[in-house]
Motif scaffolding. Structure first.
Motif, short mmCIF file in Angstrom:
data_model
loop_
_atom_site.label_atom_id
_atom_site.label_comp_id
_atom_site.label_asym_id
_atom_site.label_seq_id
_atom_site.Cartn_x
_atom_site.Cartn_y
_atom_site.Cartn_z
N UNK A 1 51.74 92.12 4.13
CA UNK A 1 51.44 91.60 5.45
C UNK A 1 50.01 92.00 5.83
N UNK A 2 49.27 91.04 6.37
CA UNK A 2 47.87 91.23 6.71
C UNK A 2 47.62 90.90 8.17
N UNK A 3 46.89 91.76 8.83
CA UNK A 3 46.37 91.48 10.16
C UNK A 3 45.05 90.72 9.99
N UNK A 4 44.83 89.74 10.85
CA UNK A 4 43.62 88.93 10.75
C UNK A 4 43.05 88.68 12.13
N UNK A 5 41.75 88.43 12.17
CA UNK A 5 41.08 88.19 13.45
C UNK A 5 39.99 87.14 13.27
N UNK A 6 39.70 86.46 14.38
CA UNK A 6 38.57 85.55 14.40
C UNK A 6 38.10 85.41 15.85
N UNK A 7 36.83 85.19 16.05
CA UNK A 7 36.42 84.80 17.41
C UNK A 7 37.19 83.54 17.80
N UNK A 8 37.73 83.52 19.00
CA UNK A 8 38.61 82.41 19.36
C UNK A 8 37.88 81.06 19.33
N UNK A 9 36.58 81.06 19.43
CA UNK A 9 35.84 79.80 19.38
C UNK A 9 35.72 79.25 17.96
N UNK A 10 36.05 80.07 16.96
CA UNK A 10 35.93 79.62 15.58
C UNK A 10 37.27 79.12 15.05
N UNK A 11 37.22 78.43 13.92
CA UNK A 11 38.42 77.81 13.36
C UNK A 11 39.18 78.73 12.42
N UNK A 12 38.47 79.38 11.52
CA UNK A 12 39.12 80.11 10.44
C UNK A 12 39.17 81.61 10.72
N UNK A 13 40.28 82.22 10.28
CA UNK A 13 40.39 83.66 10.31
C UNK A 13 39.58 84.21 9.13
N UNK A 14 38.63 85.07 9.43
CA UNK A 14 37.77 85.56 8.35
C UNK A 14 37.58 87.07 8.37
N UNK A 15 38.35 87.74 9.21
CA UNK A 15 38.33 89.21 9.25
C UNK A 15 39.74 89.66 8.91
N UNK A 16 39.84 90.53 7.89
CA UNK A 16 41.16 90.90 7.36
C UNK A 16 41.31 92.40 7.27
N UNK A 17 42.55 92.85 7.48
CA UNK A 17 42.89 94.21 7.17
C UNK A 17 43.19 94.34 5.69
N UNK A 18 43.52 95.55 5.27
CA UNK A 18 43.74 95.80 3.84
C UNK A 18 45.14 95.38 3.39
N UNK A 19 46.03 95.13 4.34
CA UNK A 19 47.39 94.72 4.00
C UNK A 19 48.34 95.89 3.95
N UNK A 20 49.60 95.61 4.24
CA UNK A 20 50.65 96.61 4.14
C UNK A 20 51.92 95.92 3.64
N UNK A 21 52.62 96.56 2.72
CA UNK A 21 53.75 95.91 2.07
C UNK A 21 55.05 96.22 2.80
N UNK A 22 55.86 95.18 2.97
CA UNK A 22 57.21 95.31 3.49
C UNK A 22 58.17 94.78 2.43
N UNK A 23 59.15 95.59 2.10
CA UNK A 23 60.16 95.23 1.11
C UNK A 23 61.53 95.24 1.77
N UNK A 24 62.24 94.12 1.66
CA UNK A 24 63.55 93.99 2.28
C UNK A 24 64.59 93.79 1.18
N UNK A 25 65.57 94.66 1.14
CA UNK A 25 66.63 94.57 0.14
C UNK A 25 67.87 93.94 0.75
N UNK A 26 68.63 93.29 -0.12
CA UNK A 26 69.83 92.58 0.34
C UNK A 26 70.94 93.56 0.74
#
Length: 118
Positions: free
Chosen positions: A93-118
């Motif tokens: 899972x990644x957090x992302x940001x962009x200036x609201x006036x822009x279209x694309x998200x281009x700022x990213x966090x490093x990510x964090x893993x979530x594992x869900x078992x049945x």
């Protein structure tokens, strides 16, 4: 420029809940739109939850009704509350940001893993 750091990844069981947090640092945070993306194993990154600088939210159909995005502008934090987890929610899972006036998200966090078992 905003910098992002995620926290809260880990393991859980199907039907359970989990909370991810994202700390934003840098200037003009309140001018940024924020989002959570995820990348399941061997799958591309997809946007799942979005919140603009007025607090308006939107969600992908895959998690709508189960996940909630929120932001605390005083603390420069964004959260993703995940309820009724399913094994298919297993992903980086990644957090992302962009200036609201822009279209694309281009700022990213490093990510964090979530594992869900049945």
């Amino acid at each position: 420029q905003v910098q992002l750091v995620e926290s809260g990844g880990g393991s859980g069981q199907a039907g359970g809940s989990h909370v991810l947090a994202c700390k934003a640092s840098g200037s003009a945070y309140n001018d940024y739109c924020m989002a959570w993306f995820r990348a399941p194993p061997e799958t591309g990154r997809e946007g799942i939850a979005f919140i603009d600088n007025n607090g308006v939210t939107s969600y992908s159909y895959t998690i709508k009704g189960r996940f909630t995005i929120s932001r605390d502008s005083a603390e420069n934090m964004v959260y993703l509350v995940m309820n009724n987890l399913k094994p298919e929610d297993t992903a980086d899972y990644y957090c992302a940001a962009k200036p609201c006036a822009e279209t694309a998200y281009d700022i990213w966090g490093q990510g964090t893993r979530v594992t869900v078992s049945a």
